[in-house]
Design a protein around this motif. Structure first.
Motif, PDB file in Angstrom:
ATOM      1  N   ASN A 348       0.927  -1.525   0.090  1.00 39.57           N
ATOM      2  CA  ASN A 348       0.337   0.149   0.270  1.00 39.57           C
ATOM      3  C   ASN A 348       0.909   1.170   0.204  1.00 39.57           C
ATOM      4  O   ASN A 348       1.350   1.590   1.374  1.00 39.57           O
ATOM      5  CB  ASN A 348      -0.932  -0.077   1.435  1.00 39.57           C
ATOM      6  CG  ASN A 348      -1.820   0.928   1.218  1.00 39.57           C
ATOM      7  OD1 ASN A 348      -2.195   2.379   0.413  1.00 39.57           O
ATOM      8  ND2 ASN A 348      -2.508   1.185   2.177  1.00 39.57           N
ATOM      9  N   SER A 350       0.128   4.595  -0.283  1.00 37.14           N
ATOM     10  CA  SER A 350      -0.708   5.052   0.512  1.00 37.14           C
ATOM     11  C   SER A 350      -0.016   5.671   1.624  1.00 37.14           C
ATOM     12  O   SER A 350       0.157   6.230   2.299  1.00 37.14           O
ATOM     13  CB  SER A 350      -2.282   5.466   0.617  1.00 37.14           C
ATOM     14  OG  SER A 350      -2.862   3.909   1.356  1.00 37.14           O
ATOM     15  N   GLU A 351       0.234   4.505   2.411  1.00 39.63           N
ATOM     16  CA  GLU A 351       0.787   4.127   3.796  1.00 39.63           C
ATOM     17  C   GLU A 351       1.788   4.520   3.944  1.00 39.63           C
ATOM     18  O   GLU A 351       2.671   4.748   5.131  1.00 39.63           O
ATOM     19  CB  GLU A 351       0.652   2.918   4.227  1.00 39.63           C
ATOM     20  CG  GLU A 351      -0.921   2.342   4.545  1.00 39.63           C
ATOM     21  CD  GLU A 351       0.158   0.719   4.451  1.00 39.63           C
ATOM     22  OE1 GLU A 351       0.899   0.665   5.036  1.00 39.63           O
ATOM     23  OE2 GLU A 351      -1.389   0.104   4.858  1.00 39.63           O
TER      24      GLU A 351
END
Length: 467
Positions: A348, A350-351
């Motif tokens: 991910n 976006s992390e």
């Protein structure tokens, strides 16, 4: 007690089975990067002089990006952006190579490199269970603390600097394997026997064979076609109608194409092609004034912010995942490789704080239809550029800014700054605002070389205006 043991065994078997299936579903990732190639010097880019049959075949099974950009017009900083997914200026890696006689800094040469507080895509893929390897050019710091095996790569075979001979060399210019150190002496190195481009492909093939049961990430970082200009007699003979540097460049490109073909053949042999994400691109524009590379129809060369310095060939292939053999026409950046690779691997992005790259997968699958980037930026000390949709502004230290409509004028021959002063003002301000969020450069180019860069661009324009 026996009952609980049986249950535990079944649970463990289930866990390992699920883990195995997840690993099998993760794609292998093969990232192939060439060095200093001309934008037009490939069959799939329209060349009638150069021979690139293996890449042309890959292009027919790929998405071809017509407006792919690097984050820097020279080797080292471009690679720093690719591997971190961030504009390299955010962490003080100005658009200047390391280490170098051209740079000036309070840092010693060996202190110049990709800052240790920055993580690479290899770091993150390893956390996803990938085996990672780099074969070829590093150019992100010579000191041992910057070594690829300390920056997320399980294996490394190549050289730490920016260039070296393609031919078997001596103790003054060596290849290193994994954590071998230069101080240990020549006897601890395994110098290649043949042409370096072939050797790097052979190392990648060996890695594939040894890791075919697990997901892997290969960064195949060719120094081809960077100087020194060295080709084999056999490859030179393939281009009887070419002369001088152009002939040598064609032969070096053919050797690289053949090496890429060998790696792709190994993927097919091992039954891995359908589950492998493959990207081919180049690290910056061709230095046509040095190696006679061809960036047409783009203007400019390596080391400046005209299109020929920062726009590169770019192919992405992932069988059964994309509608291949098509073009993608919105601007993208090699900064996008980090989040795209991580997302493909099941991570991910976006992390991760501070990424400037965009995950391209939703765009390529048709889930998103807008442009991935509203703005793209470049900066080399006082010089800079900004791309906003069709508009591109270039800022210089020694002359007024120039404005181009790239959609209508990709060769950048018609400066529209006088006709659109408000657009100049808007983009100039936007570029400056972006710069305010950057770190101060950890090292800078000696001023004399900034002057030479301006002279180089002017010489290119004068020569090509006469044609």
């Amino acid at each position: 007690m026996h009952h609980w043991r049986v249950i535990l065994i079944f649970l463990l078997l289930g866990f390992f089975k699920v883990s195995f299936l997840i690993a099998q579903q993760q794609p292998n990732i093969v990232f192939i990067l060439s060095d200093d190639a001309g934008y037009a010097d490939f069959g799939f880019q329209g060349s009638k002089e150069f021979k690139t049959p293996k890449l042309d075949k890959l292009a027919n099974k790929s998405i071809k990006f017509t407006q792919a950009y690097v984050s820097a017009a020279v080797c080292g900083p471009s690679r720093a952006g690719m591997l971190t997914g961030k504009y390299q200026q955010r962490f003080g890696f100005e658009e200047n190579n390391v280490p170098g006689y051209m740079s000036i800094s309070c840092l010693a040469d060996d202190d110049m490199g990709l800052p240790l507080d920055q993580t690479t895509i290899a770091d993150h893929l390893r956390k996803q269970g990938y085996k990672t390897a780099l074969f070829g050019k590093w150019h992100l710091g010579n000191a041992d603390r910057f070594h690829p095996t300390k920056r997320g790569f399980d294996e490394f075979y190549g050289f730490r600097g920016g260039a070296r001979s393609y031919l078997p060399f001596d103790k003054n210019n060596l290849l290193t394997r994994n954590e071998d150190k230069l101080e240990q002496g020549f006897g601890n190195f395994s110098e290649h026997k043949g042409y370096l481009t072939d050797e790097l492909a052979n190392e990648a093939i060996s890695f594939i064979d040894r890791n075919k049961e697990n997901p892997f990430f290969i960064y195949l970082s060719f120094n081809a076609v960077h100087t020194p200009m060295e080709a084999t007699a056999e490859d030179l003979a393939e281009f009887p109608n070419l002369k001088g540097k152009r002939k040598t460049l064609a032969a070096m490109t053919l050797a690289m194409d053949r090496a890429i073909g060998k790696v792709l053949k190994e993927l097919k042999k091992q039954g891995l092609t359908d589950n492998t994400l493959i990207v081919y691109t180049n690290d910056n524009g061709g230095p046509s004034d040095a190696n006679e590379s061809d960036n047409s129809p783009l203007s400019g060369t390596k080391a400046n912010h005209l299109e020929g310095g920062i726009r590169v060939p770019f192919l992405m292939s992932w069988a059964n995942k994309f509608n291949n053999n098509k073009t993608y026409n919105y601007p993208i950046s090699t900064l996008d490789l980090f989040p795209t690779f991580l997302s493909a691997a099941g991570g991910n992005s976006s992390e991760i704080e501070g990424l400037d790259g965009v995950n391209l997968l939703p765009y390529l699958k048709g889930e998103k239809t807008a442009a991935p980037h509203e703005f793209l930026y470049w900066k080399k000390e006082n010089r800079g550029a900004i791309r906003n949709q069709d508009w591109k502004l270039i800022r210089f230290p020694d002359r007024p800014a120039e404005l181009y409509n790239i959609n209508e004028d990709e060769s950048e021959t018609n400066d529209l700054a006088a006709q659109h002063p408000e657009k100049v003002k808007e983009l100039y301000k936007k570029l400056f605002t972006w710069e305010l969020a950057l770190e101060r450069p950890l090292w800078q180019l000696r001023r004399e070389f900034e002057g030479k860069a301006a002279d180089r661009m002017d010489a290119y324009r004068k020569t090509n205006t006469k044609k």
